[in-house]
Design an enzyme around this catalytic site. Sequence first.
Site, short mmCIF file in Angstrom:
data_model
loop_
_atom_site.label_atom_id
_atom_site.label_comp_id
_atom_site.label_asym_id
_atom_site.label_seq_id
_atom_site.Cartn_x
_atom_site.Cartn_y
_atom_site.Cartn_z
N LYS A 13 0.83 -1.21 0.00
CA LYS A 13 0.00 0.00 0.00
C LYS A 13 0.86 1.26 0.00
O LYS A 13 0.63 2.18 -0.78
CB LYS A 13 -0.91 0.05 1.25
CG LYS A 13 -1.88 -1.09 1.37
CD LYS A 13 -2.81 -0.90 2.57
CE LYS A 13 -2.14 -0.86 3.92
NZ LYS A 13 -1.50 -2.12 4.32
N ARG A 88 -8.90 1.03 9.62
CA ARG A 88 -8.42 -0.31 9.93
C ARG A 88 -9.40 -1.07 10.82
O ARG A 88 -9.14 -2.23 11.15
CB ARG A 88 -7.10 -0.18 10.68
CG ARG A 88 -5.86 -0.63 9.89
CD ARG A 88 -4.67 -0.36 10.77
NE ARG A 88 -3.48 -1.06 10.46
CZ ARG A 88 -2.46 -0.55 9.79
NH1 ARG A 88 -2.54 0.64 9.25
NH2 ARG A 88 -1.35 -1.25 9.64
N ARG A 127 11.87 -5.96 4.61
CA ARG A 127 11.81 -4.53 4.28
C ARG A 127 12.91 -3.74 4.99
O ARG A 127 13.22 -3.98 6.15
CB ARG A 127 10.47 -3.93 4.73
CG ARG A 127 9.29 -4.50 4.05
CD ARG A 127 8.12 -3.57 4.08
NE ARG A 127 7.59 -3.26 5.40
CZ ARG A 127 6.35 -2.84 5.60
NH1 ARG A 127 5.52 -2.69 4.57
NH2 ARG A 127 5.93 -2.56 6.80
N ARG A 160 12.19 -1.46 10.31
CA ARG A 160 11.18 -0.98 11.25
C ARG A 160 11.08 -1.98 12.40
O ARG A 160 11.07 -3.19 12.17
CB ARG A 160 9.83 -0.92 10.54
CG ARG A 160 9.56 0.40 9.87
CD ARG A 160 8.32 0.35 9.03
NE ARG A 160 7.13 -0.15 9.71
CZ ARG A 160 5.91 -0.15 9.19
NH1 ARG A 160 5.72 0.32 7.97
NH2 ARG A 160 4.89 -0.63 9.85
N ARG A 171 0.72 -8.53 13.81
CA ARG A 171 0.08 -7.55 12.90
C ARG A 171 -0.83 -8.26 11.91
O ARG A 171 -1.91 -7.76 11.57
CB ARG A 171 1.16 -6.75 12.16
CG ARG A 171 1.89 -5.78 13.09
CD ARG A 171 3.14 -5.24 12.45
NE ARG A 171 2.88 -4.41 11.29
CZ ARG A 171 3.78 -4.16 10.34
NH1 ARG A 171 4.99 -4.68 10.42
NH2 ARG A 171 3.46 -3.39 9.33
#
Length: 213
Positions: A13, A88, A127, A160, A171
């Site tokens: 996203k 969310r 990531r 992160r 998550r």
Amino acid sequence: MNIILLGPPGAGKGTQAKRLTEKYHIPQVSTGDMLREALKEGTPLGLEAKKYMEQGGLVPDDVVIGLVKERIQKPDAGNGYMLDGFPRTAGQAQALDKILGDLGQKIDHVVSIEVPNSELLGRLTGRRTCRACGSGFHLMFDPPKKEGICDKCGGELYQRSDDVESTVKSRLETYEAQTKPLIAYYQNQGKLRRINGVGSMNDILSKIQTVLG
Ligand code: AMP
């Protein structure tokens, strides 16, 4: 044009939102980015959000709803915005409808970027982000030329803290339980456009552009 990008963590996203803002000249409104910024600055909001973010849970609805309400009324959002990571929960989606109703606005498209669960864990744990310019890399799919260094500006790359495996699992569970039901919510409103989120970044970008027109 007001757009929501929906999808699990790791669907792409944020990456797609950044590219779409260049084409449509509307800002990316990422609650995750806003919360990380508050955390970095050590504001009371950041400190409050930290405990939820570190555990892979959700920051309370009223906090993020307040952030978004303020953000979408800034001058640069006058021609529209791209919501990334918001709403969310059902409560956030309902609050957004109410806020937009009061402002005389509406959501034009909800783009659901769909990626199988089996692929998300590897995507998220690989990531890396540049501390200096914010550019994103991926150890497997888009590795930097020099390990740990940003190709674009030479800045330091970091992971992160919520992209470590244990937090990623929480998550993904949070997404399944709280966010996935929003697909049906927007389908019922006739706004949902589904996109297969597996493939090259360019292919997915052009699929989204086709849907947005
Ligand atoms: P993201 O960058 O969108 O993956 O968001 C990172 C973290 O920020 C999430 O795991 C949540 O803890 C928090 N967060 C971001 N957006 C929201 C939201 N709309 N509602 C609640 N928490 C959020």
